[in-house]
Design a protein around this motif. Sequence first.
Motif, PDB file in Angstrom:
ATOM      1  N   GLY A  51     -47.657   0.033 -14.097  1.00 10.79           N
ATOM      2  CA  GLY A  51     -47.896  -0.780 -12.919  1.00 10.79           C
ATOM      3  C   GLY A  51     -47.013  -0.441 -11.741  1.00 10.79           C
ATOM      4  O   GLY A  51     -46.931  -1.214 -10.778  1.00 10.79           O
ATOM      5  N   LEU A  52     -46.347   0.729 -11.770  1.00  8.93           N
ATOM      6  CA  LEU A  52     -45.502   1.131 -10.651  1.00  8.93           C
ATOM      7  C   LEU A  52     -46.361   1.600  -9.482  1.00  8.93           C
ATOM      8  O   LEU A  52     -47.528   1.961  -9.639  1.00  8.93           O
ATOM      9  CB  LEU A  52     -44.537   2.238 -11.073  1.00  8.93           C
ATOM     10  CG  LEU A  52     -43.572   1.896 -12.212  1.00  8.93           C
ATOM     11  CD1 LEU A  52     -42.602   3.049 -12.435  1.00  8.93           C
ATOM     12  CD2 LEU A  52     -42.824   0.608 -11.922  1.00  8.93           C
ATOM     13  N   TRP A  53     -45.773   1.639  -8.306  1.00 12.74           N
ATOM     14  CA  TRP A  53     -46.472   2.067  -7.099  1.00 12.74           C
ATOM     15  C   TRP A  53     -46.150   3.544  -6.844  1.00 12.74           C
ATOM     16  O   TRP A  53     -44.993   3.923  -6.706  1.00 12.74           O
ATOM     17  CB  TRP A  53     -46.000   1.220  -5.923  1.00 12.74           C
ATOM     18  CG  TRP A  53     -46.770   1.410  -4.656  1.00 12.74           C
ATOM     19  CD1 TRP A  53     -46.355   2.110  -3.553  1.00 12.74           C
ATOM     20  CD2 TRP A  53     -48.054   0.894  -4.333  1.00 12.74           C
ATOM     21  NE1 TRP A  53     -47.312   2.058  -2.567  1.00 12.74           N
ATOM     22  CE2 TRP A  53     -48.369   1.320  -3.022  1.00 12.74           C
ATOM     23  CE3 TRP A  53     -48.985   0.119  -5.032  1.00 12.74           C
ATOM     24  CZ2 TRP A  53     -49.557   0.984  -2.383  1.00 12.74           C
ATOM     25  CZ3 TRP A  53     -50.180  -0.210  -4.406  1.00 12.74           C
ATOM     26  CH2 TRP A  53     -50.453   0.212  -3.100  1.00 12.74           C
ATOM     27  N   GLY A  54     -47.183   4.375  -6.816  1.00 12.66           N
ATOM     28  CA  GLY A  54     -46.974   5.796  -6.564  1.00 12.66           C
ATOM     29  C   GLY A  54     -46.123   6.473  -7.611  1.00 12.66           C
ATOM     30  O   GLY A  54     -45.273   7.303  -7.281  1.00 12.66           O
ATOM     31  N   GLY A  55     -46.342   6.137  -8.878  1.00 15.06           N
ATOM     32  CA  GLY A  55     -45.480   6.626  -9.943  1.00 15.06           C
ATOM     33  C   GLY A  55     -46.005   7.831 -10.702  1.00 15.06           C
ATOM     34  O   GLY A  55     -47.158   8.229 -10.568  1.00 15.06           O
ATOM     35  N   ALA A  56     -45.118   8.409 -11.504  1.00 17.47           N
ATOM     36  CA  ALA A  56     -45.440   9.513 -12.401  1.00 17.47           C
ATOM     37  C   ALA A  56     -44.849   9.175 -13.770  1.00 17.47           C
ATOM     38  O   ALA A  56     -44.013   8.273 -13.879  1.00 17.47           O
ATOM     39  CB  ALA A  56     -44.856  10.825 -11.871  1.00 17.47           C
ATOM     40  N   ALA A  57     -45.253   9.893 -14.813  1.00 17.64           N
ATOM     41  CA  ALA A  57     -44.785   9.545 -16.154  1.00 17.64           C
ATOM     42  C   ALA A  57     -44.758  10.754 -17.082  1.00 17.64           C
ATOM     43  O   ALA A  57     -45.434  11.751 -16.848  1.00 17.64           O
ATOM     44  CB  ALA A  57     -45.667   8.449 -16.751  1.00 17.64           C
ATOM     45  N   ILE A  58     -43.963  10.623 -18.145  1.00 14.80           N
ATOM     46  CA  ILE A  58     -43.842  11.670 -19.173  1.00 14.80           C
ATOM     47  C   ILE A  58     -43.886  11.028 -20.553  1.00 14.80           C
ATOM     48  O   ILE A  58     -43.660   9.822 -20.710  1.00 14.80           O
ATOM     49  CB  ILE A  58     -42.547  12.487 -19.002  1.00 14.80           C
ATOM     50  CG1 ILE A  58     -41.326  11.558 -18.919  1.00 14.80           C
ATOM     51  CG2 ILE A  58     -42.639  13.385 -17.777  1.00 14.80           C
ATOM     52  CD1 ILE A  58     -39.987  12.286 -18.847  1.00 14.80           C
ATOM     53  N   TRP A  59     -44.128  11.859 -21.569  1.00 17.27           N
ATOM     54  CA  TRP A  59     -44.364  11.376 -22.936  1.00 17.27           C
ATOM     55  C   TRP A  59     -43.762  12.324 -23.964  1.00 17.27           C
ATOM     56  O   TRP A  59     -43.770  13.548 -23.781  1.00 17.27           O
ATOM     57  CB  TRP A  59     -45.875  11.241 -23.157  1.00 17.27           C
ATOM     58  CG  TRP A  59     -46.318  11.161 -24.592  1.00 17.27           C
ATOM     59  CD1 TRP A  59     -46.655  12.190 -25.413  1.00 17.27           C
ATOM     60  CD2 TRP A  59     -46.488   9.967 -25.356  1.00 17.27           C
ATOM     61  NE1 TRP A  59     -47.028  11.712 -26.652  1.00 17.27           N
ATOM     62  CE2 TRP A  59     -46.933  10.354 -26.636  1.00 17.27           C
ATOM     63  CE3 TRP A  59     -46.310   8.607 -25.085  1.00 17.27           C
ATOM     64  CZ2 TRP A  59     -47.198   9.433 -27.644  1.00 17.27           C
ATOM     65  CZ3 TRP A  59     -46.576   7.698 -26.094  1.00 17.27           C
ATOM     66  CH2 TRP A  59     -47.017   8.108 -27.357  1.00 17.27           C
ATOM     67  N   LEU A  60     -43.256  11.761 -25.055  1.00 13.56           N
ATOM     68  CA  LEU A  60     -42.753  12.542 -26.188  1.00 13.56           C
ATOM     69  C   LEU A  60     -43.321  11.959 -27.469  1.00 13.56           C
ATOM     70  O   LEU A  60     -43.098  10.786 -27.785  1.00 13.56           O
ATOM     71  CB  LEU A  60     -41.225  12.495 -26.246  1.00 13.56           C
ATOM     72  CG  LEU A  60     -40.591  13.198 -27.449  1.00 13.56           C
ATOM     73  CD1 LEU A  60     -40.708  14.717 -27.309  1.00 13.56           C
ATOM     74  CD2 LEU A  60     -39.128  12.790 -27.604  1.00 13.56           C
ATOM     75  N   THR A  61     -44.054  12.746 -28.237  1.00 13.25           N
ATOM     76  CA  THR A  61     -44.610  12.263 -29.505  1.00 13.25           C
ATOM     77  C   THR A  61     -43.506  12.116 -30.542  1.00 13.25           C
ATOM     78  O   THR A  61     -42.730  13.039 -30.775  1.00 13.25           O
ATOM     79  CB  THR A  61     -45.690  13.222 -30.032  1.00 13.25           C
ATOM     80  OG1 THR A  61     -46.759  13.300 -29.076  1.00 13.25           O
ATOM     81  CG2 THR A  61     -46.240  12.736 -31.367  1.00 13.25           C
ATOM     82  N   VAL A  62     -43.450  10.948 -31.171  1.00 16.33           N
ATOM     83  CA  VAL A  62     -42.473  10.668 -32.229  1.00 16.33           C
ATOM     84  C   VAL A  62     -43.146  10.693 -33.593  1.00 16.33           C
ATOM     85  O   VAL A  62     -42.622  11.241 -34.561  1.00 16.33           O
ATOM     86  CB  VAL A  62     -41.783   9.310 -31.994  1.00 16.33           C
ATOM     87  CG1 VAL A  62     -40.825   8.979 -33.143  1.00 16.33           C
ATOM     88  CG2 VAL A  62     -41.037   9.313 -30.664  1.00 16.33           C
TER      89      VAL A  62
END
Length: 226
Positions: free
Chosen positions: A83-94
């Motif tokens: 729900g951030l404004w103008g955001g980006a994201a990353i992921w790491l599989t556990v």
Amino acid sequence: MLVVTALAATGLSAGWIWTKADAVTPVALPSEGKSIATISPSAKPSSTPTPVGKVLGTEMLAANNDSMPIMSSAWSNNYERTGLWGGAAIWLTVHKNYDGKSASWGNYVAFGQLPPDIAYKNTPAGLKEAAVQIGGRAIVNLYDKDAKVLPGTTHKAISVGGHPGHEIVAKVAVKVPKLTETYSTVMIAVIDRGDGTADVSIADIAGSTPAWQNVWRYKVSQITMK
């Protein structure tokens, strides 16, 4: 943490300056807010796309051009879902295919701005309230409105590059068939930009991978504001 096919989770590390602050009760999950009344039934509003950020090389770049380093090269590009404004994201599989089929569980980190619909004031109380609001929204988006926040939520005043901020750390109960995780740690950092707006980073870290929490704090300490 979130199932890849449903929701993702991630984390970051330590390194910001913080002052002693109160530990409080678990984060309240706020409602999604009131609907906006129509000003003029005859006026046809034009749709304004929500800005988006991106992962560029070793950094998450928000739509306002502020940046935060990614956790490590093992983390991959993802999409912003907190729900951030103008955001980006990353992921790491556990946990890959923990159900014996295709479901995976992992760590998730997002970076962007505080949404404009969340009231914000650059005061200790204002930073704290903004962190509670965006943190509650993130938990609902990553899990659901019935997500259970466990006792022991903590609050800390922080500073990033001389900019005041607020950190919340909360544990969310996890009960998923065939998954060994019992909780995830959700971490929220809201940092004032000095112009009436704030940057935000949110980490969702599997309970079995606590080392990523300090990595997240360290990466937050390296946030660069334009």
